[in-house]
Design a protein around this motif. Structure first.
Motif, short mmCIF file in Angstrom:
data_model
loop_
_atom_site.label_atom_id
_atom_site.label_comp_id
_atom_site.label_asym_id
_atom_site.label_seq_id
_atom_site.Cartn_x
_atom_site.Cartn_y
_atom_site.Cartn_z
N ASP A 118 5.56 -8.34 -10.37
CA ASP A 118 5.38 -7.55 -11.58
C ASP A 118 5.14 -6.07 -11.30
N VAL A 119 4.45 -5.75 -10.21
CA VAL A 119 4.14 -4.37 -9.84
C VAL A 119 4.14 -4.26 -8.33
N MET A 120 4.65 -3.13 -7.80
CA MET A 120 4.57 -2.85 -6.37
C MET A 120 3.67 -1.64 -6.14
N LEU A 121 2.86 -1.70 -5.08
CA LEU A 121 2.03 -0.56 -4.69
C LEU A 121 2.46 -0.05 -3.32
N GLU A 128 10.81 6.34 4.96
CA GLU A 128 11.94 5.41 4.98
C GLU A 128 11.62 4.17 4.15
N THR A 129 10.44 3.61 4.35
CA THR A 129 10.03 2.42 3.60
C THR A 129 9.83 2.76 2.13
N ARG A 130 9.24 3.93 1.86
CA ARG A 130 9.03 4.34 0.47
C ARG A 130 10.37 4.46 -0.27
N MET A 131 11.36 5.03 0.38
CA MET A 131 12.65 5.19 -0.28
C MET A 131 13.32 3.84 -0.53
N ALA A 132 13.13 2.90 0.40
CA ALA A 132 13.65 1.55 0.18
C ALA A 132 12.92 0.88 -0.98
N MET A 133 11.59 1.07 -1.05
CA MET A 133 10.83 0.54 -2.19
C MET A 133 11.34 1.13 -3.49
N ILE A 142 11.47 -3.07 -11.36
CA ILE A 142 10.06 -3.39 -11.12
C ILE A 142 9.29 -2.08 -10.97
N PRO A 143 8.28 -1.83 -11.77
CA PRO A 143 7.51 -0.59 -11.64
C PRO A 143 6.77 -0.54 -10.30
N TRP A 144 6.60 0.69 -9.80
CA TRP A 144 5.83 0.82 -8.56
C TRP A 144 5.03 2.12 -8.60
N ILE A 145 4.00 2.16 -7.76
CA ILE A 145 3.06 3.28 -7.79
C ILE A 145 2.99 3.91 -6.41
N TYR A 146 3.47 5.14 -6.34
CA TYR A 146 3.47 5.91 -5.09
C TYR A 146 2.07 6.44 -4.82
N SER A 152 -7.88 16.04 3.30
CA SER A 152 -8.61 15.91 2.03
C SER A 152 -7.65 15.95 0.84
N TYR A 153 -6.35 15.83 1.12
CA TYR A 153 -5.30 15.96 0.11
C TYR A 153 -4.69 14.60 -0.21
N GLY A 154 -4.52 14.31 -1.50
CA GLY A 154 -3.90 13.06 -1.91
C GLY A 154 -3.01 13.26 -3.11
N MET A 155 -2.16 12.27 -3.37
CA MET A 155 -1.24 12.36 -4.50
C MET A 155 -0.85 10.96 -4.95
N SER A 156 -0.43 10.87 -6.21
CA SER A 156 0.01 9.58 -6.75
C SER A 156 0.93 9.81 -7.94
N PHE A 157 1.85 8.86 -8.12
CA PHE A 157 2.76 8.93 -9.27
C PHE A 157 3.23 7.52 -9.60
N SER A 158 3.23 7.20 -10.88
CA SER A 158 3.68 5.88 -11.34
C SER A 158 5.13 5.96 -11.77
N MET A 159 5.94 5.04 -11.26
CA MET A 159 7.37 5.05 -11.57
C MET A 159 7.77 3.79 -12.32
N ILE A 160 8.33 4.01 -13.51
CA ILE A 160 8.78 2.92 -14.36
C ILE A 160 10.29 3.04 -14.52
N PRO A 161 11.07 2.11 -13.97
CA PRO A 161 12.54 2.20 -14.07
C PRO A 161 13.00 2.36 -15.51
N GLY A 162 13.91 3.32 -15.69
CA GLY A 162 14.46 3.58 -17.02
C GLY A 162 13.64 4.52 -17.86
#
Length: 339
Positions: A118-121, A128-133, A142-146, A152-162
């Motif tokens: 249902d969801v990938m993290l 390379e693995t991230r691009m395959a995901m 399938i939605p996934w969350i980068y 001390s630096y971080g980032m995140s983004f939620s990706m929903i196909p379409g």
């Protein structure tokens, strides 16, 4: 409703109906390091129905500072992270079905694993693995969350196909970090902050509250007290080969993966990156010197002493790992240093 989840059920965003949904869902986490182990624990305690974890590495002493599922005993036994995580997670919540896979998250494996997910993290350590995901996400909807962090630096983004841009689109817009924890270090609060972002988004998706899913790209620097949230709707690129009008899912193609070759007659592996680009050799040399590596170089390459092995890095990202014929080991060294 199980008393275990009573406080979570009291939260209006979840409730009894949402908890029932969480308990019926399957989450796939790629990577069982800092982000993966933390996210796996959060979701296991939240009562997700099924959790699959993939990781190729084993527990080392340097992991204990930030990878919360592991112990000194795991280090002494050199337990694979996936196996150690499964053991601990089952002790935390026996209601959750935990599946651990010790191995590389290749495109072939990812395509096999996403059936029923249902969801990938994202908790991996390389692009390379991230691009395959990313391509698997788009291909199978399938939605996934980068998520990523260093220093001390971080980032995140939620990706929903379409609906949202994909990671391939974002790479046209955002200069993502090239450092790794082995070159830039990491503090545990940074990890926890990214875990909080990723797992909060995962819970929204699991209860199917799509209106609440964050569609902005979040980045922060805890040491410098900076926090940024950027709208990404205009980043979606119609010509994107991963999510565009004529998609081909290029990162599921074996030809586009990192190439590893044992050089004839030598204990040397050559590695060519899957993503092309030029490195700042001066900056990389400075980072590696500060970490105690012996680095020599010229305008064309760096030579890095690494115990019994030596890594020669060229400006185009190509590298020679001297002192080994083991392709998997050489690739692990490459991704540890260059991400």
């Amino acid at each position: 409703m199980n008393e275990r989840y009573s406080r979570q059920v009291l939260f209006p965003g979840i409730g009894k109906e949402g908890q029932a949904k969480i308990s019926s869902k399957h989450v796939l986490i790629i990577g069982a390091g800092a982000l993966g182990s933390g996210s796996a624990e959060v979701l296991t305690r939240a009562g997700v129905g099924k959790l699959t974890i993939v990781d190729r590495d084993y527990v080392e002493a340097s992991n204990l500072q930030r990878q919360q599922l592991y112990t000194e005993e795991d280090v002494a036994e050199k337990l694979p992270k996936a196996a150690a995580a499964e053991k601990r997670l089952k002790a935390i919540n026996s209601d959750v079905k935990i599946i651990s896979i010790i191995g590389d998250a290749t495109p072939e494996l990812l395509e096999d694993l996403v059936v029923g997910v249902d969801v990938m993290l994202d908790a991996t350590d390389n692009f390379e693995t991230r691009m395959a995901m990313n391509d698997v996400s788009q291909k199978y909807k399938i939605p996934w969350i980068y998520g990523a962090c260093v220093g001390s630096y971080g980032m995140s983004f939620s990706m929903i196909p379409g609906k949202t841009p994909c990671l391939n689109c974002l790479l046209r817009t955002i200069p993502l970090q090239g450092m790794t924890c082995d070159t830039g270090g990491i503090i545990s609060p940074t990890v926890q902050m990214v875990i909080a972002h990723q797992t909060a988004e995962a819970l929204k998706m699991l209860v199917e509250d799509w209106e609440s899913v964050r569609t902005s790209f979040v980045s922060f620097d805890l040491w410098r007290n900076q926090y940024t949230s950027m709208k990404m709707s205009k980043a979606k690129f119609p010509g994107c080969l991963s999510c565009g009008d004529e998609r081909t899912y290029p990162f599921l193609d074996h030809e586009n993966m990192t190439k590893t070759t044992v050089l004839c007659g030598r204990d040397t592996v050559q590695i060519r990156p899957s993503i092309k680009g030029e490195l700042s050799l001066d900056r990389l040399a400075g980072q590696l010197n500060s970490l105690g590596y012996t680095v020599k170089g010229n305008p064309y390459l760096l030579s890095v002493e690494m115990g019994k092995e030596r890594m020669v890095i060229f400006q185009d990202g190509r590298a020679l790992i001297h002192g080994t014929k083991d392709l998997t080991h050489a690739k692990s060294i490459y991704q540890r240093i260059l991400g």
